[in-house]
Every structure is written in structure tokens, then in C-alpha cells.
Design a protein around this motif. Structure first.
Motif, short mmCIF file in Angstrom:
data_model
loop_
_atom_site.label_atom_id
_atom_site.label_comp_id
_atom_site.label_asym_id
_atom_site.label_seq_id
_atom_site.Cartn_x
_atom_site.Cartn_y
_atom_site.Cartn_z
N TYR A 38 5.47 -0.42 -4.37
CA TYR A 38 4.07 -0.47 -3.78
C TYR A 38 2.93 -0.91 -4.97
O TYR A 38 3.02 -0.31 -6.07
N ASP A 39 2.24 -1.93 -4.59
CA ASP A 39 1.16 -2.41 -5.39
C ASP A 39 -0.05 -2.65 -4.71
O ASP A 39 -0.08 -3.77 -3.81
N ARG A 40 -1.09 -2.04 -4.61
CA ARG A 40 -2.07 -2.02 -3.86
C ARG A 40 -2.73 -3.47 -3.94
O ARG A 40 -3.24 -4.19 -2.86
N GLU A 41 -3.09 -3.98 -5.17
CA GLU A 41 -3.40 -5.28 -5.35
C GLU A 41 -2.69 -6.36 -4.62
O GLU A 41 -3.30 -7.50 -4.19
N ALA A 64 -4.19 8.63 -0.78
CA ALA A 64 -3.20 8.11 -0.16
C ALA A 64 -2.25 9.30 0.67
O ALA A 64 -1.24 8.97 1.04
N LEU A 96 -3.11 2.65 2.86
CA LEU A 96 -2.24 1.45 2.62
C LEU A 96 -0.82 1.69 2.09
O LEU A 96 0.09 1.23 2.34
N ALA A 97 -0.88 2.78 0.97
CA ALA A 97 0.38 3.27 0.44
C ALA A 97 1.43 3.69 1.58
O ALA A 97 2.45 3.59 1.55
N TRP A 157 3.04 1.14 3.58
CA TRP A 157 3.90 0.58 2.79
C TRP A 157 5.16 1.43 2.91
O TRP A 157 6.35 0.78 3.16
#
Length: 323
Positions: free
Chosen positions: A80-83, A177, A135-136, A139
């Protein structure tokens, strides 16, 4: 000579009169006290409209029914990469997604009400826009396979008001998260609604839940009545997969062979699903049924009750395909 009235007599008479009056007064008071009874009142019985009762029951069953249809599956935590998945709010007509959420939730007096903690917020700068399902979490629950376009639409989902909500910055940051295993709104009276909204968003985007998350939500729903929900079934969002997640084309699929079977053929023989013993092929979703198994593979042991993506353990006792 006429004598003046005796002072002593007058005084005695006055005292006697006063005594009689007092006695009479006391008698009256005693009579009042003896005749006065405390008034007993009974609260009026509350009678609910039978139609409202039925609507509450139906709403509760709708939430629970949708909850039970969500797939339970171990989360994929790596990568996971938020950006990379969320490039910020979209702008349309000079307004960002944040602006639109704030405008939709602003009260007539110009303030906002943060439902997570029951706080009235005076300034927009003190509000965060929370993704109900972070968001995480998205994912880990299936979003790792999404295309960039799907991530953009999920992160800016204005088509279902349960997806994004304006709340006090402090509660949003305390949530981070976390899923319901680790965090519930501090306002306990909002937790039933939060559970219903969480379920709706996960169903809308075809996301899974893990066993601990499921248990926590299930425990919360046990205490909820239908009157505590504002609920309607969500519309299914369009989800597309990233190119790297798309199954490779194969000429044999054109012959009408089901995708799940084809994937099973392509999987190496030693690729076993981690949720089960003995070895079962690792297929997407709930593609494997008890009828697909050999006698040697039955009964199936579910390693962690509740983590049963193929839905083989219907009575949730740890063993599947026993009949």
C-alpha cells in the motif's frame, strides 16, 4: 360609676379566642391532612405505529442481510502506498470534492455537526473529510487489484453520501486507517449507523472483510435496533482492475471453459489456499464449491473460523463439506 372593662378579662378573652381560633385552625389542618392523599400518576403508555415497527425491522434485516453477504477473507497488507492510490481531491466547476462534502453537510446556521463525537464545529478548517472505509483498508480488502481510475472514483465518491463524511479533525486522526476491530466513533449513539455505513461502502465497492473485523461488526449489530439506522441498499460501483491483475488471454477460454476452472488449470499444483486443509486450489472469490472436491479432500478444515472465502463451513464450526 361605671367601671372600665377589665384588662385582665379582655386579655383572657382574647387569649381564649386566640386559643379557640388556633384550636379550630389546628382542627382544620388536621382534617386537611387526614383527608389529603398523595396523587398517584401513571406515565402514558407509548404505542408505536405498527407500520413504523415493521419498517424498523425491515431496515435492520436489510443491514444484516447485506452484512452476511460480504465475503470474509484474509487481508493483503503489503504494497500500500497512499500517494500512489490517491492523488488528492478532484476539482469540478471550481470546487473540490472536499468543498462539495462541506457544502452538502453545512447546517442552516453555518456550522457543521461532527457525528463521530457529537461536536458542533464552527469553522471548516477544523473539519476533515473522512473516507468511511479508509484508503488503506480498501487496499487490504481487494483494492490492491484496482485500476488507477477505480481508485480515483473511490477516493472521490460523491454518488453515495456514506462514502465521505465531514468530521472533527481530531476524531478523524484518531481513527486513521483503523477498521472496526480497532476503532469505533467515540459517540456510542452513532456506532450502529457507522456499522451500517461501513457495510454499505464495502458492499458498494465489492470489498471483503477479515474475520476480526466481521466479529466486531457482528457484536455491534447485536445491540442495534432498526430505529438506529438510516439505510438503503447501495448501488454497486463500477470496478475495473489494473492491467497487471487481469488474467492473461488464453485460446482455450474461447471454447467456453469457465474462468475459475481455467485459472485452476493454470495454477501450479502446489499453490494451496492458506485458509484450508487439506490442500485446496487458490481460486478467486468463492469459486470453489463442496461439489468440486474429491472424497479425499473432505471434510475441509477451516484454519480460522470466519476466514472462509469459499463458504464451505456453513455452520461455522471449523469443518466444511461434512455431508
Amino acid at each position: 360609676m361605671t367601671r372600665p372593662p377589665s384588662t385582665e378579662s379582655a386579655s383572657d378573652d382574647g387569649a381564649a379566642d386566640a386559643t379557640e381560633s388556633a384550636d379550630a385552625g389546628e382542627t382544620i389542618v388536621e382534617e386537611e391532612e387526614s383527608e389529603a392523599f398523595p396523587q398517584v400518576t401513571f406515565p402514558e403508555a407509548t404505542v408505536r405505529d405498527p407500520e413504523a415497527e415493521a419498517a424498523d425491522r425491515e431496515r435492520r434485516q436489510s443491514v444484516i442481510g447485506l452484512f452476511e453477504r460480504l465475503r470474509v477473507q484474509a487481508e493483503r497488507r503489503a504494497g500500500y502506498d497512499r500517494e500512489a492510490v490517491f492523488d488528492g481531491w478532484l476539482y469540478s466547476g471550481g470546487q473540490s470534492t472536499r468543498d462539495r462534502v462541506l457544502a452538502s453537510e453545512q447546517l442552516p446556521d453555518g456550522t457543521w455537526f461532527s457525528t463521530y463525537d457529537s461536536v458542533v464545529v464552527l469553522a471548516a478548517a477544523d473539519l476533515d473529510i473522512d473516507h468511511t472505509v479508509p484508503l488503506a483498508e480498501a487496499w487490504e480488502s481487494g483494492g490492491h487489484a484496482w485500476s488507477a481510475d477505480t481508485w480515483t472514483r473511490f477516493g472521490n465518491d460523491l454518488d453515495d453520501p456514506r462514502s465521505l463524511i465531514a468530521v472533527s479533525a481530531s476524531t478523524n486522526r484518531s481513527k486513521g486507517a483503523k477498521d472496526p476491530q480497532d476503532w469505533w466513533p467515540p459517540e456510542s449513539g452513532y456506532r450502529c449507523q457507522y456499522a451500517a455505513d461501513w457495510i454499505a461502502v464495502k458492499a458498494r465497492w465489492n470489498l471483503t472483510m477479515d474475520a476480526a473485523e466481521q466479529r466486531s461488526i457482528d457484536a455491534q449489530l447485536e445491540s442495534c435496533s432498526g430505529a438506529e439506522f438510516v439505510f438503503s441498499s447501495p448501488l454497486t460501483a463500477r470496478v475495473t482492475l489494473a492491467e497487471s491483475s487481469t488474467a492473461p488471454e488464453d485460446d482455450s477460454s474461447a471454447a467456453g471453459e469457465p474462468d475459475a476452472v481455467q485459472e485452476a488449470i493454470e495454477e501450479p499444483a502446489n499453490d494451496c489456499h492458506p485458509a484450508y486443509e487439506p490442500c485446496l486450489p487458490y481460486l478467486p472469490g468463492d469459486a470453489l464449491n463442496c461439489g468440486d472436491l474429491t472424497a479425499e479432500q473432505k471434510p475441509v478444515r477451516v484454519k480460522e473460523i470466519g476466514v472462509d472465502p469459499y463458504r464451505l463451513d456453513r455452520d461455522r464450526n471449523g469443518l466444511g463439506c461434512t455431508s
